[in-house]
Scaffold this motif. Structure first.
Motif, PDB file in Angstrom:
ATOM      1  N   MET A   1      -4.541  10.008  -0.146  1.00  0.00           N
ATOM      2  CA  MET A   1      -3.732  10.313  -1.348  1.00  0.00           C
ATOM      3  C   MET A   1      -2.326   9.046  -1.299  1.00  0.00           C
ATOM      4  O   MET A   1      -1.292   9.083  -0.735  1.00  0.00           O
ATOM      5  N   SER A   2      -2.463   8.236  -2.902  1.00  0.00           N
ATOM      6  CA  SER A   2      -1.709   7.308  -3.084  1.00  0.00           C
ATOM      7  C   SER A   2       0.145   8.458  -3.821  1.00  0.00           C
ATOM      8  O   SER A   2      -0.056   9.256  -4.192  1.00  0.00           O
ATOM      9  N   GLU A   3       0.959   7.477  -3.247  1.00  0.00           N
ATOM     10  CA  GLU A   3       2.132   8.015  -3.431  1.00  0.00           C
ATOM     11  C   GLU A   3       1.939   7.743  -5.017  1.00  0.00           C
ATOM     12  O   GLU A   3       2.202   7.031  -5.592  1.00  0.00           O
ATOM     13  N   PRO A   4       3.375   8.048  -5.364  1.00  0.00           N
ATOM     14  CA  PRO A   4       3.537   8.376  -7.390  1.00  0.00           C
ATOM     15  C   PRO A   4       4.186   7.134  -7.282  1.00  0.00           C
ATOM     16  O   PRO A   4       5.782   7.332  -6.376  1.00  0.00           O
ATOM     17  N   ARG A   5       4.642   6.497  -8.550  1.00  0.00           N
ATOM     18  CA  ARG A   5       5.454   5.388  -8.584  1.00  0.00           C
ATOM     19  C   ARG A   5       6.423   6.069  -9.246  1.00  0.00           C
ATOM     20  O   ARG A   5       6.567   7.168  -9.844  1.00  0.00           O
ATOM     21  N   PRO A   6       7.864   5.316  -8.704  1.00  0.00           N
ATOM     22  CA  PRO A   6       9.107   5.865  -9.039  1.00  0.00           C
ATOM     23  C   PRO A   6       9.208   5.313 -11.346  1.00  0.00           C
ATOM     24  O   PRO A   6       8.282   4.154 -11.313  1.00  0.00           O
TER      25      PRO A   6
END
Length: 93
Positions: A1-6
């Protein structure tokens, strides 16, 4: 799962610079309010330069560089127009 963008936030000083630039450019055509441009213009330019500096320091969390640059240019144009108009009036006297 990808990390959410700030979350990237628009710099408030850049928005203030743009708003002051638009207001001062509109105020150029009103003769008795030209004096306020000599106050609003430099303030808007300073806010724009500070906003650009903050955006360059934190590009991953801030945006709005084009707004700051546009605000600087609008404020500069309005101040130059008022100075030119006052100079023209003084030459005519």
């Amino acid at each position: 799962m990808s990390e959410p963008r700030p979350f990237i936030q628009t710099n408030r000083m850049s928005v203030a610079s743009l708003v002051l630039g638009a207001c001062s450019l509109v105020t150029v055509i009103i003769p008795f309010l030209n004096f306020f441009i000599l106050l609003m213009g430099p303030l808007g330019m300073v806010l724009g330069f500070v906003a650009i500096r903050q955006i360059k320091r934190n590009p991953e969390t801030m945006k709005g560089g084009w707004q700051a640059l546009t605000g600087i240019l609008l404020n500069l144009i309005s101040v130059l127009l008022v100075v030119a108009m006052y100079g023209f009036v003084l030459l005519m006297i």
